[in-house]
Design an enzyme around this catalytic site. Structure first.
Site, mmCIF file in Angstrom:
data_model
loop_
_atom_site.group_PDB
_atom_site.id
_atom_site.type_symbol
_atom_site.label_atom_id
_atom_site.label_comp_id
_atom_site.label_asym_id
_atom_site.label_seq_id
_atom_site.Cartn_x
_atom_site.Cartn_y
_atom_site.Cartn_z
ATOM 1 N N CYS A 134 0.850 -1.199 0.000
ATOM 2 C CA CYS A 134 0.000 0.000 0.000
ATOM 3 C C CYS A 134 0.885 1.249 0.000
ATOM 4 C CB CYS A 134 -0.946 0.006 1.203
ATOM 5 S SG CYS A 134 -1.927 -1.487 1.398
ATOM 6 N N ASP A 149 -8.990 -3.758 -6.220
ATOM 7 C CA ASP A 149 -8.283 -2.596 -5.664
ATOM 8 C C ASP A 149 -8.562 -1.341 -6.488
ATOM 9 O OD1 ASP A 149 -6.558 -0.734 -4.638
ATOM 10 O OD2 ASP A 149 -4.722 -1.856 -5.091
ATOM 11 N N HIS A 166 -7.633 -3.992 -2.050
ATOM 12 C CA HIS A 166 -6.478 -3.225 -1.583
ATOM 13 C C HIS A 166 -6.062 -3.761 -0.210
ATOM 14 C CE1 HIS A 166 -3.816 0.180 -1.830
ATOM 15 N NE2 HIS A 166 -4.114 0.519 -0.600
#
Ligand SMILES: *[C@@H]1O[C@H](CO)[C@@H](O)[C@H](O)[C@H]1NC(C)=O
Ligand SMILES: *[C@@H]1O[C@H](CO)[C@@H](O)[C@H](O)[C@H]1NC(C)=O
Ligand SMILES: *[C@@H]1O[C@H](CO)[C@@H](O)[C@H](O)[C@H]1NC(C)=O
Ligand SMILES: *[C@@H]1O[C@H](CO)[C@@H](O)[C@H](O)[C@H]1NC(C)=O
Ligand SMILES: *[C@@H]1O[C@H](CO)[C@@H](O)[C@H](O)[C@H]1NC(C)=O
Ligand SMILES: *[C@@H]1O[C@H](CO)[C@@H](O)[C@H](O)[C@H]1NC(C)=O
Ligand SMILES: *[C@@H]1O[C@H](CO)[C@@H](O)[C@H](O)[C@H]1NC(C)=O
Length: 288
Positions: free
Chosen positions: A173, A220, A252
């Protein structure tokens, strides 16, 4: 209701700011079950077994003015290192430490810097409707210049304190962007892997010179089909050494925490782990 409204407003207000400012596009952050286990296959220097949920087994030290979580491989060698750039939840999230431990069990000396100097986003900040956490203020406290300073200190520690001769990086991330940035010329990292990177710009992908492997999740919203196509196009046009994978039903954050009772999500998490390990092993052995 009041706090729910606040969260919604904050998330909506935050989203447009996220791109181009080095911050995660938090509208896509999702909480999930804690990262619980890894099933081990046959692998060099890997002890067979399963890490169940529980505490991490590494050590926390101070070096170069930063807090570093260290996970050593069997035998204790620091020659082949992985610097681990976390998500916004930092080394305080046990999932991140367990994943670092897991990478160590694949034969690497793993160094996980405290990217937010003891001030990460609390693990439940995005999922608890009653959370009073202020993301805007948190972002202000952690500009990209600070993150870069911490990462540079960590890389210095790895190379000159721990004498690593091969330095790989993983990023998840928020941390994914810094894998790209540090695979640029002079970035201090030799080879990298990122899962569901946030907010990384075309210029940053274009500047990558080291081998790079990326794991994307189908769900995502930070890495849409258009984004993925753009990244792959940049890599191809730049004749870079790269590899990408796309995992169905993965959202995500899936490589760090996801709902492990959904088979394809669990598969995605474990596969992203092996993807990083294989990419690094092959590079260390000179296979590409
Ligand atoms: C996990 O380890 C950390 C660091 O040593 C410690 O502070 C914490 O209390 C431990 N948690 C549990 C549940 O054992
Ligand atoms: C949020 O706060 C309200 C009011 O105090 C409470 O009823 C509710 O259970 C809380 N929700 C959570 C998820 O803690
Ligand atoms: C969050 O912090 C910003 C900047 O200090 C402030 O403008 C905003 O009102 C805060 N939001 C809440 C809900 O407190
Ligand atoms: C790194 O190398 C220096 C110089 O040879 C040595 O003093 C130091 O003990 C080494 N550190 C580790 C962790 O091996
Ligand atoms: C991802 O694609 C969207 C459009 O689909 C675009 O607005 C955004 O800037 C892209 N994000 C990145 C980080 O490239
Ligand atoms: C692409 O890079 C490889 C080495 O990775 C090199 O052998 C090849 O000549 C390059 N191709 C072009 C078109 O530059
Ligand atoms: C995880 O997935 C299972 C199976 O689909 C579902 O029953 C459960 O509610 C999910 N847990 C969360 C926290 O979403």
């Amino acid at each position: 209701m009041k706090t729910n409204t606040w969260i919604a407003t904050t998330l909506l207000a935050a989203a447009p700011l996220a791109l181009g400012h080095g911050f995660p596009d938090i509208k896509n952050e999702r909480s999930g079950d804690l990262f619980r286990q890894l099933h081990w296959g046959q692998h060099w220097d890997v002890e067979d077994g399963v890490i169940h949920d529980g505490n991490s087994t590494g050590v926390t030290v101070q070096a170069e003015g930063e807090t570093l979580y260290l996970a050593y491989p069997r035998g204790g060698s620091t020659e082949n290192a992985i610097v681990y750039f976390t998500d916004i939840f930092g080394l305080q999230l046990v999932n991140n430490r367990l994943l670092a431990d897991s990478l160590a069990r694949a034969g690497y000396f793993v160094v996980l810097p405290d990217l937010f100097r003891a001030d990460p986003v609390p693990a439940d900040a995005l999922s608890d409707p009653n959370s009073s956490f202020n993301m805007t203020e948190w972002r202000t406290r952690h500009p990209i210049t600070q993150t870069e300073e911490i990462i540079d200190h960590a890389i210095t520690a790895v190379r000159t304190g721990f004498n690593a001769s091969h330095v790989a990086a993983v990023g998840y991330c928020f941390g994914g962007r810094f894998v790209a940035r540090h695979l640029a010329t002079g970035g201090g990292v030799d080879v990298g892997f990122a899962a569901h990177p946030s907010s990384t710009t075309a210029d940053e992908w274009n500047a990558v010179v080291g081998p790079i492997s990326l794991a994307f999740g189908e769900l995502d919203g930070s890495n849409t089909p258009e984004n993925r196509t753009n990244i792959e196009g940049i890599f191809s046009a730049g004749n870079k050494s790269f590899q990408t994978s796309l995992y169905a039903q993965a959202e995500h954050g899936f490589a760090v925490r996801t709902n492990l009772s959904v088979p394809l999500k669990a598969f995605a998490q474990e596969s992203a782990y092996w993807q990083a390990v294989r990419w690094f092993d092959a590079w260390v052995k000179g296979e590409y």
